[in-house]
Write a protein that holds these residues in place. Structure first.
Motif, short mmCIF file in Angstrom:
data_model
loop_
_atom_site.label_atom_id
_atom_site.label_comp_id
_atom_site.label_asym_id
_atom_site.label_seq_id
_atom_site.Cartn_x
_atom_site.Cartn_y
_atom_site.Cartn_z
N VAL A 21 33.13 -10.80 -4.81
CA VAL A 21 32.11 -9.94 -5.39
C VAL A 21 31.33 -9.27 -4.27
N THR A 22 31.16 -7.96 -4.35
CA THR A 22 30.33 -7.25 -3.38
C THR A 22 29.12 -6.67 -4.10
N THR A 34 21.49 -0.96 -8.25
CA THR A 34 22.24 -2.12 -7.76
C THR A 34 23.71 -1.95 -8.13
N TYR A 35 24.58 -2.07 -7.14
CA TYR A 35 26.02 -1.89 -7.33
C TYR A 35 26.71 -3.23 -7.15
N VAL A 36 27.35 -3.70 -8.21
CA VAL A 36 28.11 -4.95 -8.17
C VAL A 36 29.56 -4.62 -8.47
N THR A 37 30.46 -5.04 -7.59
CA THR A 37 31.90 -4.85 -7.81
C THR A 37 32.57 -6.21 -7.84
N ILE A 38 33.20 -6.52 -8.95
CA ILE A 38 33.94 -7.77 -9.10
C ILE A 38 35.40 -7.47 -8.77
N LYS A 49 32.72 -11.97 -16.52
CA LYS A 49 32.70 -10.51 -16.54
C LYS A 49 34.05 -10.00 -16.07
N ALA A 50 34.48 -8.86 -16.59
CA ALA A 50 35.77 -8.29 -16.19
C ALA A 50 35.68 -7.70 -14.79
N CYS A 51 36.81 -7.63 -14.11
CA CYS A 51 36.87 -6.98 -12.81
C CYS A 51 36.53 -5.50 -12.97
#
Length: 308
Positions: A21-22, A34-38, A49-51
């Motif tokens: 996770v970034t 806020t940027y969250v990338t799975i 949560k889905a990718c």
């Protein structure tokens, strides 16, 4: 106690250090992005949560921002949405939720201020022809009223109108009370209606609809058990007990107090009707700018339902 939230940023914070996770944050005055990338399936499973990408736009006075701040919020939201959209093709907007329940009416309220254009391209003024992107919208209601699964209804319409992408709008559940009507989440992973309040329905995703699905949501409720747990945790801090013992005791008491005979309870602000209306207008304005980049803000206002 299971802590349910639809916000990826809250799930990420609760999980602590987690590979795959970034996260990054950008601040612009009182507005925060806020940027969250799975990135991995393992992280997706742990966060439930889905990718994919999750972008949250937060402002402490989102529903009460002044004119200039409101314009900045709309422009920032428009850019976030536009970055996830395919470059060409018609778009379909789906307003999810139950319009008869105020805290669940965000989707249908957004559609009231949305500029729909799919039916206008043959009759529009010559100077606007070629500048309008085709947009259609539908508010399918909920299973308890229609007797039809939302995903089934939307899938049938998608097969007829062939949009290049679907944008689904829904009310969310949050972990923190301060997130209610102050945070907008945009994700390219689609949505599962009712998942935030434990009512799992078939999802609106690229797998189920065959086209990219962008989901836009705003927290409108939190669980009463979460509020009770936080209050009890603060109370138990005054006692000489280990931190783990605090958590176990708070969870047990919160469950006992909030679930007696009624099941899970959710809480929403008293002025939710006013808040939903204002947030819906912001989302609609952001969508209109994102979906019609060849039109000026003045032209969008004149063409939309809210125009003079």
């Amino acid at each position: 106690m299971q802590i349910r939230t639809d916000l990826a940023m809250e799930s990420r914070a609760c999980a602590g250090g987690l590979k795959g996770v970034t996260t990054r944050t950008a601040q612009n005055g009182r507005m925060e992005e806020t940027y969250v990338t799975i990135e991995t399936e393992e992280a997706a499973k742990k966060l439930a949560k889905a990718c994919g990408r999750y972008v949250t736009l937060s402002h402490p006075e989102l529903a009460r921002a002044d004119v200039e701040e409101r314009k900045e919020i709309v422009r920032a939201l428009s850019k976030i949405i536009r970055d996830m959209l395919p470059g060409n093709g018609d778009l379909m907007i789906v307003g999810l939720g139950n319009r008869h329940i105020t805290a669940d009416a965000l989707g249908s309220r957004v559609l009231e201020s949305l500029l729909v254009t799919r039916h206008l391209r043959q009759v529009i003024e010559p100077e606007l022809q070629g500048r309008l992107r085709g947009v259609c919208a539908v508010a399918p209601g909920v299973l308890g009223i229609t007797g039809v699964e939302t995903a089934e209804m939307v899938q049938g319409i998608v097969e007829k109108v062939h949009p290049s992408a679907v944008i689904a709008i829904d009310a969310l559940a949050a972990r923190e009370t301060g997130r209610i009507c102050t945070t907008i989440q945009v994700t390219d992973t689609g949505i599962r209606p009712g998942s935030g309040v434990g009512n799992h329905r078939r999802g609106l995703t690229q797998d189920t609809l065959g086209v990219p699905v962008i989901a836009i949501g705003v927290p409108m409720v939190v669980y009463a058990a979460v509020i009770a747990r936080d209050a009890l945790s603060m109370l138990l801090e005054d006692f000489d007990a280990e931190e783990n013992e605090h958590a176990v005791a708070a969870d047990a008491l919160a469950d006992k107090v909030t679930r007696q005979g009624l099941g899970d309870l959710v809480v929403t602000p008293r002025e939710v009707d006013c808040l939903v209306g204002k947030v819906a207008q912001i989302i609609a304005a952001g969508l209109n700018q994102a979906l019609q980049p060849r039109l000026s803000e003045e032209e969008i206002l004149l063409l939309s339902h809210d125009g003079p």
